[in-house]
Structure formats: C-alpha cells, structure tokens
Design an enzyme around this catalytic site. Structure first.
Site, PDB file in Angstrom:
ATOM      1  N   ASN A  98       0.839  -1.215   0.000  1.00  0.00           N
ATOM      2  CA  ASN A  98       0.000   0.000   0.000  1.00  0.00           C
ATOM      3  C   ASN A  98       0.866   1.254   0.000  1.00  0.00           C
ATOM      4  OD1 ASN A  98      -3.048  -0.512   0.148  1.00  0.00           O
ATOM      5  ND2 ASN A  98      -2.214  -2.060   1.542  1.00  0.00           N
TER       6      ASN A  98
ATOM      7  N   HIS B  83      -7.921  -1.036   6.085  1.00  0.00           N
ATOM      8  CA  HIS B  83      -8.246  -2.283   6.791  1.00  0.00           C
ATOM      9  C   HIS B  83      -8.847  -3.275   5.787  1.00  0.00           C
ATOM     10  CE1 HIS B  83      -9.245  -4.857  10.151  1.00  0.00           C
ATOM     11  NE2 HIS B  83     -10.410  -5.057   9.581  1.00  0.00           N
TER      12      HIS B  83
ATOM     13  N   GLU C 205     -10.346   3.723  19.451  1.00  0.00           N
ATOM     14  CA  GLU C 205     -10.866   2.347  19.407  1.00  0.00           C
ATOM     15  C   GLU C 205     -10.470   1.705  18.076  1.00  0.00           C
ATOM     16  OE1 GLU C 205     -15.057  -0.049  19.500  1.00  0.00           O
ATOM     17  OE2 GLU C 205     -15.107   2.093  19.966  1.00  0.00           O
TER      18      GLU C 205
HETATM   19  C1  GRF Z   1      -3.074  -4.811   4.119  1.00  0.00           C
HETATM   20  O1  GRF Z   1      -3.921  -5.877   3.841  1.00  0.00           O
HETATM   21  C2  GRF Z   1      -3.771  -3.785   4.971  1.00  0.00           C
HETATM   22  O2  GRF Z   1      -5.124  -3.689   4.718  1.00  0.00           O
HETATM   23  C3  GRF Z   1      -3.536  -4.320   6.360  1.00  0.00           C
HETATM   24  O3  GRF Z   1      -2.247  -4.851   6.336  1.00  0.00           O
HETATM   25  C4  GRF Z   1      -1.907  -5.222   5.001  1.00  0.00           C
HETATM   26  C5  GRF Z   1      -0.660  -4.478   4.663  1.00  0.00           C
HETATM   27  O4  GRF Z   1      -0.147  -4.851   3.409  1.00  0.00           O
HETATM   28  N1  GRF Z   1      -3.750  -3.282   7.337  1.00  0.00           N
HETATM   29  P1  GRF Z   1       1.017  -4.027   2.752  1.00  0.00           P
HETATM   30  O5  GRF Z   1       2.155  -3.969   3.766  1.00  0.00           O
HETATM   31  O6  GRF Z   1       0.496  -2.656   2.449  1.00  0.00           O
HETATM   32  O7  GRF Z   1       1.397  -4.783   1.529  1.00  0.00           O
END
Ligand code: GRF
Length: 197
Positions: free
Chosen positions: A18, A113, A147
């Site tokens: 990401n 998420h 939260e």
């Molecule tokens: C993703 O699935 C994100 O939604 C979750 O952790 C994962 C991280 O993946 N919070 P990356 O490190 O961005 O490849």
C-alpha cells in the site's frame, strides 16, 4: 504554478505494497500529497528498502527499544514533527497507538483495513470472512480513532467471495481493491473533500 502539497508520512511494519501504491500515486503532478517519509517500527520491514529505492526518506522507530507505548509514541511524534508531517497514513502498521497520540492526529491520520468495516475488525479478516460464509468482502479506508478499526469511514470497495476461494486468493483480490481506494482516499482527504472528524 505553485503547489502546496500536503506532507504525508506512511507508517508500515512489513511488505509495504500500500505504501508503494501511495508513493506511485503521489508521483503524478496533480496529486495533492507528497510522501515525505516512511516510518517502520520494524527494522526488517521489506517496505523500508522499497521506499529507499524509490528515493523516499525513511526512519526506523524500533518498538523493541522503548520501555512503554508512551515512550515509543513520543519518539514517533518527534520523528513526524521533525519531518513537518501533516497527514499520517497507516499501511500495515501493526502497533497499537496510545490515545493521546491518536487524538493529536485526529482527522489527519487514516488507515486501510482489509474488510468491509464494521465487519471483521482486527486480524485474520480473510479467514474469518471465509469461515462466516459471506459472499461479499472488501476493504475500508477510515480515520483512526482510539478504538481499533472504528473511525469514520472514508472509502470502501466491495470484493466478491468466489467458490473455491482460499485465504490467499481472497487476500489477493482484496489487496488489489486496497491499492485502488487508498490513493483515492488520501486524495480526497488532502483536497479537503471529506469533512474532518
Ligand atoms: C493490508 O492488507 C492492509 O489492509 C492491512 O495490512 C496489510 C498491509 O499490506 N492493514 P502491505 O504492507 O500494504 O502490503
């Protein structure tokens, strides 16, 4: 043309896919944010090397070196302030943040998420979605509040659960959707298109 792109830090703990798509999106001339810093709490996070290869400044705030969450968050805050960060994106950042830290960044810190919140907060979302037998799964970008996985939702994308899906095939399909909505959500936030919380 003078641009005042918002200075964004991305907090990671692992792979950083990401982070990579946010960085790529921010390379477009008309993108309203610049990725000014990538911070990892794990020195071995693969995403750190990836960020460095792309010429992004990186920092490590190793949680193991701090006696308390408060001390860790204080160093994180200092690191962000030194880089004049205005917006924080959590992207696979696997540490709980203290309430004072979260409150300090209220309306300026977002998270991705891998579920359609409020369904499947917490970990192992794909396995739990498969076990629950849902036909539609997906991902969410939301504001961070104290939260866990509970802040106001900015964007979601639905993903079908297909016959024969495994945790891995479902995760791959959801991840592709994550990579679409995270850059879009950051753009919306930085362009002031979402009411701040
Ligand atoms: C993703 O699935 C994100 O939604 C979750 O952790 C994962 C991280 O993946 N919070 P990356 O490190 O961005 O490849």
């Amino acid at each position: 043309m003078t641009t005042s792109r918002r200075r964004v830090a991305i907090l990671i703990s692992g792979r950083g896919s990401n982070m990579a798509v946010l960085t790529e999106a921010a390379q477009a001339k008309d993108y309203p944010a610049e990725i000014a810093l990538v911070v990892s709490n794990r020195p071995d996070a693969a995403g750190l090397a990836l960020a460095a290869r792309n010429g992004i400044a990186t920092a490590i705030v190793d949680h193991k070196l701090f006696a308390s969450r408060e001390a860790f968050d204080a160093m994180l805050q200092k690191t962000l302030e030194q880089a004049q960060i205005e917006i924080v994106c959590l992207a696979g950042f696997m540490r709980m943040l203290t309430t004072p830290f979260v409150e300090k960044w209220r309306g300026r810190m977002i998270n991705i998420h891998p579920s359609l919140l409020p369904e499947f907060k917490g970990l192992d979302t794909h396995a739990r979605a498969l076990a629950a037998g849902v036909k539609v799964h997906g991902c969410t970008v939301h504001f961070v509040v104290p939260e866990l996985d509970s802040g106001p939702i900015i964007l979601q994308e639905k993903v079908p659960v297909l016959a024969g899906d495994t945790e891995e095939t479902l995760a791959t399909r959801v991840l592709a959707a994550e990579h679409r909505i995270y850059p879009a959500a950051l753009r919306m936030l930085t362009e002031g298109k979402i009411e701040r919380i």
